[in-house]
Design a protein around this motif. Structure first.
Motif, PDB file in Angstrom:
ATOM      1  N   LEU A  12      -6.379   3.098   0.967  1.00  0.00           N
ATOM      2  CA  LEU A  12      -7.113   2.582  -0.355  1.00  0.00           C
ATOM      3  C   LEU A  12      -7.047   3.661  -1.357  1.00  0.00           C
ATOM      4  O   LEU A  12      -7.425   4.918  -1.014  1.00  0.00           O
ATOM      5  CB  LEU A  12      -8.659   2.354   0.025  1.00  0.00           C
ATOM      6  N   VAL A  13      -6.813   3.265  -2.517  1.00  0.00           N
ATOM      7  CA  VAL A  13      -6.750   4.329  -3.440  1.00  0.00           C
ATOM      8  C   VAL A  13      -7.353   3.450  -4.817  1.00  0.00           C
ATOM      9  O   VAL A  13      -6.875   2.701  -5.371  1.00  0.00           O
ATOM     10  CB  VAL A  13      -5.270   4.654  -4.003  1.00  0.00           C
ATOM     11  N   GLY A  14      -8.530   3.863  -5.199  1.00  0.00           N
ATOM     12  CA  GLY A  14      -9.298   3.110  -6.103  1.00  0.00           C
ATOM     13  C   GLY A  14      -9.608   1.729  -5.507  1.00  0.00           C
ATOM     14  O   GLY A  14     -10.434   1.673  -4.670  1.00  0.00           O
ATOM     15  N   SER A  15      -9.041   0.759  -6.057  1.00  0.00           N
ATOM     16  CA  SER A  15      -9.296  -0.607  -5.675  1.00  0.00           C
ATOM     17  C   SER A  15      -8.195  -1.376  -5.052  1.00  0.00           C
ATOM     18  O   SER A  15      -8.092  -2.454  -4.700  1.00  0.00           O
ATOM     19  CB  SER A  15     -10.007  -1.553  -6.492  1.00  0.00           C
ATOM     20  N   GLU A  16      -7.190  -0.394  -4.888  1.00  0.00           N
ATOM     21  CA  GLU A  16      -5.648  -0.784  -4.461  1.00  0.00           C
ATOM     22  C   GLU A  16      -5.588  -0.668  -2.765  1.00  0.00           C
ATOM     23  O   GLU A  16      -5.937   0.606  -2.595  1.00  0.00           O
ATOM     24  CB  GLU A  16      -4.636  -0.175  -5.503  1.00  0.00           C
ATOM     25  N   ILE A  17      -5.183  -1.420  -2.147  1.00  0.00           N
ATOM     26  CA  ILE A  17      -4.803  -1.070  -0.784  1.00  0.00           C
ATOM     27  C   ILE A  17      -3.143  -1.094  -0.730  1.00  0.00           C
ATOM     28  O   ILE A  17      -2.387  -1.947  -0.840  1.00  0.00           O
ATOM     29  CB  ILE A  17      -5.500  -2.092   0.389  1.00  0.00           C
ATOM     30  N   VAL A  18      -2.885   0.284  -0.538  1.00  0.00           N
ATOM     31  CA  VAL A  18      -1.430   0.753  -0.433  1.00  0.00           C
ATOM     32  C   VAL A  18      -0.852   0.829   1.003  1.00  0.00           C
ATOM     33  O   VAL A  18      -1.434   1.353   1.813  1.00  0.00           O
ATOM     34  CB  VAL A  18      -1.012   2.016  -1.158  1.00  0.00           C
ATOM     35  N   LYS A  19       0.363   0.193   1.101  1.00  0.00           N
ATOM     36  CA  LYS A  19       1.187   0.457   2.716  1.00  0.00           C
ATOM     37  C   LYS A  19       1.742   1.628   2.744  1.00  0.00           C
ATOM     38  O   LYS A  19       2.293   1.923   1.582  1.00  0.00           O
ATOM     39  CB  LYS A  19       2.027  -1.017   2.810  1.00  0.00           C
ATOM     40  N   LEU A  20       1.517   2.324   3.636  1.00  0.00           N
ATOM     41  CA  LEU A  20       2.020   3.785   3.861  1.00  0.00           C
ATOM     42  C   LEU A  20       3.543   3.597   4.916  1.00  0.00           C
ATOM     43  O   LEU A  20       3.284   3.272   5.893  1.00  0.00           O
ATOM     44  CB  LEU A  20       1.139   4.869   4.344  1.00  0.00           C
ATOM     45  N   GLU A  21       4.394   4.051   4.213  1.00  0.00           N
ATOM     46  CA  GLU A  21       5.670   3.947   5.048  1.00  0.00           C
ATOM     47  C   GLU A  21       6.266   5.478   5.044  1.00  0.00           C
ATOM     48  O   GLU A  21       6.250   6.142   3.980  1.00  0.00           O
ATOM     49  CB  GLU A  21       6.604   2.931   4.755  1.00  0.00           C
ATOM     50  N   VAL A  22       7.062   5.817   6.098  1.00  0.00           N
ATOM     51  CA  VAL A  22       7.558   7.388   6.113  1.00  0.00           C
ATOM     52  C   VAL A  22       8.444   7.240   4.878  1.00  0.00           C
ATOM     53  O   VAL A  22       9.200   6.574   4.267  1.00  0.00           O
ATOM     54  CB  VAL A  22       8.605   7.319   7.439  1.00  0.00           C
ATOM     55  N   ASN A  23       8.125   8.589   4.621  1.00  0.00           N
ATOM     56  CA  ASN A  23       8.890   9.233   3.261  1.00  0.00           C
ATOM     57  C   ASN A  23       8.522   8.365   1.904  1.00  0.00           C
ATOM     58  O   ASN A  23       9.109   8.803   1.065  1.00  0.00           O
ATOM     59  CB  ASN A  23      10.589   8.978   3.450  1.00  0.00           C
ATOM     60  N   ASN A  24       7.676   7.502   1.811  1.00  0.00           N
ATOM     61  CA  ASN A  24       7.203   6.937   0.319  1.00  0.00           C
ATOM     62  C   ASN A  24       6.223   8.366   0.024  1.00  0.00           C
ATOM     63  O   ASN A  24       5.875   9.226   0.595  1.00  0.00           O
ATOM     64  CB  ASN A  24       6.297   5.883   0.902  1.00  0.00           C
ATOM     65  N   LEU A  25       6.119   8.103  -1.241  1.00  0.00           N
ATOM     66  CA  LEU A  25       5.122   9.396  -1.879  1.00  0.00           C
ATOM     67  C   LEU A  25       4.001   8.374  -2.515  1.00  0.00           C
ATOM     68  O   LEU A  25       4.052   7.582  -3.097  1.00  0.00           O
ATOM     69  CB  LEU A  25       5.962   9.752  -3.020  1.00  0.00           C
TER      70      LEU A  25
END
Ligand code: MN
Length: 154
Positions: A84-97
């Motif tokens: 969660l960043v702010g009100s956004e839920i971000v998918k985390l995948e290897v080597n993303n930033l």
């Protein structure tokens, strides 16, 4: 460790020579987290310098929901999860930033069936995280997706 170690070997996947596993966070201020380890990989001797940590969250685990003035630069290197960043839920995948800006609520969660490991860059001199009040949690929960995502004691 400091800058005088020119090269540090990986001893096993996602572990490095002479670098101990640390307590993720002490219970100051009653933070809520589950199944997280922390390794301090690199830290400059200068308060204005940078520090690199490696965090690993076990399946279904999560970090503390928090915000602070300092920013995070995050690079997932193992498994997958969400943040969660702010009100956004971000998918985390290897080597993303992932960039966590100043004063944005954030919380990391591993996937249900694999660990999430990520590098996190911060300044050496930084402010302490702020935890949400019940009022702030209720405000966050007005967003249905956020309400389902966040894990807190309250
Ligand atoms: Mn943080």
């Amino acid at each position: 460790m400091s800058n005088d170690n020119i090269n540090v070997f990986q001893t096993q996947p996602y572990r490095w020579q002479g670098i101990d596993e640390l307590i993720y966070k002490n219970e100051d201020g009653n933070p809520s987290f589950k199944d997280v380890t922390r390794h301090k990989l690199f830290s400059e001797n200068d308060p204005q310098g940078f520090e690199v940590r490696y965090f690993e969250v076990s399946p279904c685990g999560h970090t503390t929901l928090e915000k602070h003035e300092h920013i995070h630069i995050v690079i997932p290197i193992r498994g997958s999860g969400f943040c969660l960043v702010g009100s956004e839920i971000v998918k985390l995948e290897v080597n993303n930033l992932l960039h966590v800006p100043s004063w944005q609520w954030h919380q990391f969660r591993a996937s249900e069936n694999e660990s999430l490991g990520f590098m996190c860059l911060v300044k050496v001199e930084r402010d302490r995280p702020t935890l949400p009040t019940i009022e702030e949690i209720n405000k966050l929960k007005e967003n249905k997706a956020v309400a389902e995502f966040i894990r807190t004691k309250n």
